[in-house]
Motif scaffolding. Structure first.
Motif, PDB file in Angstrom:
ATOM      1  N   MET A   1       0.848  -1.191   0.000  1.00 18.73           N
ATOM      2  CA  MET A   1       0.000   0.000   0.000  1.00 18.73           C
ATOM      3  C   MET A   1       0.883   1.240   0.000  1.00 18.73           C
ATOM      4  SD  MET A   1      -2.983   1.633   0.240  1.00 18.73           S
ATOM      5  CE  MET A   1      -3.991   0.187   0.301  1.00 18.73           C
ATOM      6  N   ALA A   2       0.682   2.098  -0.959  1.00 19.83           N
ATOM      7  CA  ALA A   2       1.466   3.331  -1.072  1.00 19.83           C
ATOM      8  C   ALA A   2       1.064   4.327   0.011  1.00 19.83           C
ATOM      9  CB  ALA A   2       1.260   3.946  -2.446  1.00 19.83           C
ATOM     10  N   LYS A   3       2.079   4.939   0.604  1.00 23.00           N
ATOM     11  CA  LYS A   3       1.870   5.991   1.602  1.00 23.00           C
ATOM     12  C   LYS A   3       2.040   7.329   0.889  1.00 23.00           C
ATOM     13  CE  LYS A   3       3.784   5.147   5.447  1.00 23.00           C
ATOM     14  NZ  LYS A   3       4.793   4.958   6.493  1.00 23.00           N
ATOM     15  N   ILE A   4       1.024   8.190   1.009  1.00 26.87           N
ATOM     16  CA  ILE A   4       1.010   9.467   0.294  1.00 26.87           C
ATOM     17  C   ILE A   4       0.891  10.613   1.294  1.00 26.87           C
ATOM     18  CG2 ILE A   4      -0.227  10.872  -1.414  1.00 26.87           C
ATOM     19  CD1 ILE A   4      -1.214   8.175  -2.639  1.00 26.87           C
ATOM     20  N   LEU A   5       1.694  11.649   1.078  1.00 23.76           N
ATOM     21  CA  LEU A   5       1.649  12.850   1.912  1.00 23.76           C
ATOM     22  C   LEU A   5       1.129  14.012   1.074  1.00 23.76           C
ATOM     23  CD1 LEU A   5       2.306  14.405   4.534  1.00 23.76           C
ATOM     24  CD2 LEU A   5       4.655  14.684   3.647  1.00 23.76           C
ATOM     25  N   LEU A   6       0.020  14.616   1.512  1.00 24.84           N
ATOM     26  CA  LEU A   6      -0.566  15.777   0.845  1.00 24.84           C
ATOM     27  C   LEU A   6      -0.145  17.028   1.588  1.00 24.84           C
ATOM     28  CD1 LEU A   6      -4.243  14.525   0.401  1.00 24.84           C
ATOM     29  CD2 LEU A   6      -2.330  14.288  -1.191  1.00 24.84           C
ATOM     30  N   VAL A   7       0.367  18.013   0.849  1.00 25.16           N
ATOM     31  CA  VAL A   7       0.848  19.245   1.475  1.00 25.16           C
ATOM     32  C   VAL A   7       0.184  20.444   0.820  1.00 25.16           C
ATOM     33  CG1 VAL A   7       2.879  20.575   2.141  1.00 25.16           C
ATOM     34  CG2 VAL A   7       3.091  18.096   1.734  1.00 25.16           C
ATOM     35  N   ASP A   8      -0.628  21.154   1.593  1.00 23.24           N
ATOM     36  CA  ASP A   8      -1.292  22.364   1.095  1.00 23.24           C
ATOM     37  C   ASP A   8      -1.754  23.147   2.316  1.00 23.24           C
ATOM     38  OD1 ASP A   8      -3.166  24.267  -0.141  1.00 23.24           O
ATOM     39  OD2 ASP A   8      -3.058  22.948  -1.895  1.00 23.24           O
ATOM     40  N   ASP A   9      -1.598  24.457   2.275  1.00 21.37           N
ATOM     41  CA  ASP A   9      -2.045  25.262   3.407  1.00 21.37           C
ATOM     42  C   ASP A   9      -3.562  25.394   3.450  1.00 21.37           C
ATOM     43  OD1 ASP A   9      -1.412  26.849   1.031  1.00 21.37           O
ATOM     44  OD2 ASP A   9      -1.987  28.610   2.204  1.00 21.37           O
ATOM     45  N   ALA A  10      -4.234  25.059   2.372  1.00 24.28           N
ATOM     46  CA  ALA A  10      -5.702  25.122   2.325  1.00 24.28           C
ATOM     47  C   ALA A  10      -6.289  23.741   2.660  1.00 24.28           C
ATOM     48  CB  ALA A  10      -6.162  25.568   0.943  1.00 24.28           C
ATOM     49  N   ALA A  11      -6.961  23.659   3.794  1.00 22.63           N
ATOM     50  CA  ALA A  11      -7.553  22.394   4.231  1.00 22.63           C
ATOM     51  C   ALA A  11      -8.517  21.843   3.181  1.00 22.63           C
ATOM     52  CB  ALA A  11      -8.276  22.586   5.563  1.00 22.63           C
ATOM     53  N   PHE A  12      -9.246  22.733   2.513  1.00 19.57           N
ATOM     54  CA  PHE A  12     -10.198  22.302   1.494  1.00 19.57           C
ATOM     55  C   PHE A  12      -9.483  21.555   0.366  1.00 19.57           C
ATOM     56  CE2 PHE A  12     -12.269  23.098  -2.605  1.00 19.57           C
ATOM     57  CZ  PHE A  12     -13.471  22.446  -2.393  1.00 19.57           C
ATOM     58  N   MET A  13      -8.329  22.068  -0.077  1.00 17.31           N
ATOM     59  CA  MET A  13      -7.595  21.419  -1.171  1.00 17.31           C
ATOM     60  C   MET A  13      -7.101  20.041  -0.738  1.00 17.31           C
ATOM     61  SD  MET A  13      -8.079  23.504  -3.540  1.00 17.31           S
ATOM     62  CE  MET A  13      -7.225  22.583  -4.773  1.00 17.31           C
ATOM     63  N   ARG A  14      -6.610  19.938   0.491  1.00 18.75           N
ATOM     64  CA  ARG A  14      -6.180  18.628   0.992  1.00 18.75           C
ATOM     65  C   ARG A  14      -7.351  17.655   1.013  1.00 18.75           C
ATOM     66  NH1 ARG A  14      -3.899  21.877   5.055  1.00 18.75           N
ATOM     67  NH2 ARG A  14      -5.230  20.888   6.618  1.00 18.75           N
ATOM     68  N   LYS A  15      -8.515  18.152   1.436  1.00 18.01           N
ATOM     69  CA  LYS A  15      -9.698  17.288   1.518  1.00 18.01           C
ATOM     70  C   LYS A  15     -10.126  16.808   0.125  1.00 18.01           C
ATOM     71  CE  LYS A  15     -14.486  17.085   3.209  1.00 18.01           C
ATOM     72  NZ  LYS A  15     -14.579  15.753   2.713  1.00 18.01           N
ATOM     73  N   VAL A  16     -10.101  17.692  -0.863  1.00 18.64           N
ATOM     74  CA  VAL A  16     -10.499  17.324  -2.223  1.00 18.64           C
ATOM     75  C   VAL A  16      -9.607  16.186  -2.743  1.00 18.64           C
ATOM     76  CG1 VAL A  16     -10.518  18.124  -4.627  1.00 18.64           C
ATOM     77  CG2 VAL A  16     -11.529  19.542  -2.839  1.00 18.64           C
ATOM     78  N   ILE A  17      -8.304  16.344  -2.577  1.00 20.60           N
ATOM     79  CA  ILE A  17      -7.385  15.314  -3.071  1.00 20.60           C
ATOM     80  C   ILE A  17      -7.519  14.039  -2.252  1.00 20.60           C
ATOM     81  CG2 ILE A  17      -4.975  14.694  -3.517  1.00 20.60           C
ATOM     82  CD1 ILE A  17      -4.400  17.673  -3.851  1.00 20.60           C
TER      83      ILE A  17
END
Length: 121
Positions: A1-17
């Motif tokens: 299982m791939a581990k992915i790190l999402l980095v964005d100061d906008a919580a909404f953008m992190r949630k969308v991805i």
């Protein structure tokens, strides 16, 4: 299982991805709120892929990309940028980014990029 790190100061953008990834079987997804947080979490998690915004407070995505690649030259980092940031995208690719995705995100583009780097879940 791939581990992915999402980095964005906008919580909404992190949630969308994150929602897009989760719905398509990528469930080991972590989040960071800026570049400094991304570097810290990279050291802690050793993710298979980092998806990172370019423009963020504290430490921007380009600085974080360089810091992560200095520690791990094999790090898989995909930069995310808004329209009109082409020069930043070029800098990111020169600094070792594997790919870039333009905001607003198209789910198919996100999934194609993720699967090309870490495979399908």
């Amino acid at each position: 299982m791939a581990k992915i790190l999402l980095v964005d100061d906008a919580a909404f953008m992190r949630k969308v991805i994150k929602d897009t990834l989760n719905k398509n079987g990528y469930t080991d997804v972590h989040e960071a709120v800026d570049g400094a947080d991304a570097v810290e979490k990279y050291d802690e998690l050793h993710p298979d892929l980092v998806m990172m915004d370019i423009t963020m407070p504290n430490m921007d995505g380009l600085e974080a990309l360089k810091a992560i690649r200095a520690k791990d030259p094999n790090a898989n980092v995909v930069m995310c940028s808004a329209m009109g940031q082409e020069s930043m995208v070029i800098d990111a690719v020169r600094s070792g980014a594997k790919d870039f995705i333009v905001k607003p995100f198209k789910p198919d583009r996100v999934l194609k990029t993720v699967s090309s780097i870490v495979g399908t879940p």
